[in-house]
Design an enzyme around this catalytic site. Structure first.
Site, PDB file in Angstrom:
ATOM      1  N   GLY A 213      33.818  34.576  40.729  1.00 31.99           N
ATOM      2  CA  GLY A 213      34.174  33.266  41.281  1.00 31.99           C
ATOM      3  C   GLY A 213      34.796  33.390  42.654  1.00 31.99           C
ATOM      4  N   ASN A 214      35.378  32.315  43.132  1.00 37.66           N
ATOM      5  CA  ASN A 214      36.088  32.365  44.413  1.00 37.66           C
ATOM      6  C   ASN A 214      37.254  31.392  44.383  1.00 37.66           C
ATOM      7  OD1 ASN A 214      35.198  29.695  45.568  1.00 37.66           O
ATOM      8  ND2 ASN A 214      33.201  30.668  45.233  1.00 37.66           N
TER       9      ASN A 214
END
Ligand code: CTP
Length: 401
Positions: A213-214
Site C-alpha cells: 500500500g501507500n
C-alpha cells in the site's frame, strides 16, 4: 488587481522588523482599490509609527481596544472586513490566533471576523522552525487560513535563513485568491458537468491478510469531490477509503489498481476526471490464496506493473479535461512537467511530499498547478481550498478551449 476594488481589507500589523514592509503592502492594496484599515499592535508601533500607516491607508491606524470612538472596535472591524491580512505575523500573534486568545485589538479582530484571513509569518529561523510555531500554523491552515510561507534571506541582526517575510507580490496574490475563495457560498460554475474523481491509495494483495500500500489518506480527492458537488457538478467518486460525503456524490469503494481502473472506465465518458488516487505502480504478480506462513527464511515477492490509468485516459478521448497528480520528492517541477506531457493530462497538481505539512494524511497541502499555459502556486492552506484552486483552474482551462 481588480480583485481588491472596493473591498474592505484589515491590514493587521504585528511587532517585528518586517513591519516596515507592511507599509508597501498597504500602499499596493490601496493602489489596487481596496479600502484599507491598518490595525497595529503596540509592538508594531515601535517599529513603524502609526502616522505612516494612517497617511497611506484609507483611514487612520487603529491601535487599541479602548482608545476609540467606536465602543466595540474589535467586533466592528472584524465584522465589516472582506479580508484580513496579518503582515507580518509574529510567533506570538500566530500562537494567540491558534489558541483563540484576544489580548489586543489585532487578535480580537481575528476572532471576530468571518472573512478570509491571510497570515504572513516573519521571524528568525529558529522561531520559524520551532514545532510550536509549525503546529500553530498547521492548525490555522486546517481551519482554512491562508499561510504565505516566508522566504530565505537576510534577517534582522545580519543573520540569514528562512523566516524573511514573503515578497509583497506573493502576499497580494495570496490575498486576492483568499478574497476570491471567500467565506460565501461557492459559485455554481460546474452545473451540467460530469466530474469523476479518484481518491486514496490502492492496496495490492500479497496474500489474504497482507498488501502493498501507500500513505495516501484520500483527503485531497474527497475535498475535490465535495467542492465539485458544491459547484453543481454531477460527481462520481472512486475511492479506497470511506469519509464523510454529501449524498449527491455517487461513491464506489475499491481496493486494487485493477478495480479502480474498472470502476473509472465504467463511469466514462466524463467532462472532467481528477485522478487524485495514489495508484500502485506495481502489484504482487502472484498473490497467495492462503496466508503465507512464517518460515524464518528471507522471502521475495515478485512485483509486476499495474495499468497506468491516467495515461490510458489521456490517450482515450473520453475525457475533456484530465487532471493528474504528481507526488514528488526531488526534481519536483521537472518530473511533473514530464508527467504532463507523457500522460496526456491537461493539468498536473504537483505535491512536494518531502515538505512538512504537505501531501499525505494531513488536512493541509501546498501545491503547484501545471498546465500548458504555465504554473500557479497554491500556498499552504486547507485541502478544501486546494480543491477550490484546482477546480478554478479546470473551469478556466475549459473556458479557454
Ligand atoms: N496513476 C495512474 N495509474 C497508475 C499510477 C499512477 O493513473 N498505475 C496516476 C495517479 O493517480 C496520479 C498520476 O498518475 O494522478 C501520477 O502518479 P505518480 O505516482 O506521481 O506518477 P507515476 O506515473 O507513478 O510515476 P513515478 O511513480 O515514477 O513518479
Amino acid at each position: 488587481m481588480r480583485a481588491f476594488a472596493g473591498r474592505r481589507v484589515v491590514l493587521a500589523v504585528s511587532g517585528g522588523i518586517a513591519a516596515y514592509k507592511a507599509v508597501e503592502v498597504c500602499r499596493r492594496l490601496v493602489d489596487a482599490g481596496a479600502h484599507v484599515t491598518p490595525v497595529l499592535t503596540p509592538a508594531a508601533k515601535r517599529f513603524v509609527g502609526e502616522a505612516t500607516f494612517s497617511a497611506l491607508a484609507s483611514e487612520r491606524a487603529r491601535l487599541s481596544l479602548f482608545d476609540d470612538d467606536d465602543p466595540i472596535p474589535h467586533v466592528t472591524l472584524g465584522q465589516q472586513a472582506d479580508l484580513v491580512v496579518v503582515c507580518p505575523a509574529t510567533a506570538r500573534v500566530i500562537g494567540a490566533y491558534a489558541a483563540g486568545l484576544a489580548g489586543d485589538l489585532l487578535s480580537a479582530t481575528l476572532l471576530a471576523t468571518r472573512a478570509p484571513v491571510v497570515v504572513c509569518p516573519a521571524m528568525h529561523t529558529e522561531m520559524w522552525e520551532h514545532p510550536a510555531v509549525r503546529d500553530n500554523l498547521r492548525l490555522l491552515a486546517e481551519r482554512g487560513v491562508t499561510v504565505v510561507a516566508p522566504e530565505e534571506g537576510r534577517l534582522a541582526g545580519g543573520d540569514t535563513g528562512a523566516g524573511r517575510l514573503a515578497a509583497p507580490e506573493s502576499i497580494l496574490a495570496a490575498a486576492a485568491e483568499a478574497l476570491a475563495a471567500g467565506p460565501q457560498a461557492p459559485v455554481r460554475d460546474m452545473v451540467g458537468l460530469r466530474v469523476l474523481v479518484t481518491a486514496g491509495g490502492t492496496r495490492e494483495p500479497i496474500d489474504p491478510v497482507r498488501f502493498v500500500g501507500n500513505r495516501s489518506s484520500g483527503k485531497q480527492g474527497y475535498a475535490v469531490a465535495v467542492e465539485a458537488a458544491a459547484r453543481g457538478a454531477k460527481v462520481s467518486l472512486v475511492a479506497t477509503v470511506r469519509r464523510p460525503l454529501p449524498d449527491s456524490v455517487d461513491l464506489v469503494l475499491v481496493e486494487t489498481a485493477e478495480e479502480l481502473r474498472a470502476a473509472v472506465v465504467d463511469r466514462l465518458p466524463a467532462e472532467v476526471v481528477v485522478m487524485a488516487a495514489a495508484v500502485a505502480d506495481y502489484r504482487p504478480a502472484a498473490p497467495a490464496a492462503d496466508k503465507i506462513k512464517k518460515s524464518g527464511e528471507a522471502r521475495t515477492v515478485t512485483l509486476e506493473p499495474t495499468p497506468d490509468i491516467l495515461a490510458e485516459l489521456g490517450r482515450g478521448g473520453q475525457v475533456e479535461t484530465l487532471v493528474g497528480f504528481a507526488a514528488e520528492t526531488s526534481d519536483v517541477l521537472a518530473n511533473a512537467e514530464a508527467k504532463l506531457r507523457t500522460k496526456g493530462a491537461d493539468l498536473i497538481v504537483v505535491n512536494d511530499v518531502s515538505a512538512p505539512s504537505v501531501g499525505f494524511d494531513g488536512d493541509t497541502n501546498e501545491v503547484v498547478l501545471l498546465d500548458a499555459a504555465g504554473r500557479t502556486a497554491v500556498p499552504l492552506t486547507s485541502k478544501r481550498q486546494v480543491a477550490q484552486a484546482i477546480l478554478d483552474r479546470v473551469v478556466a482551462l475549459r473556458a479557454a478551449r
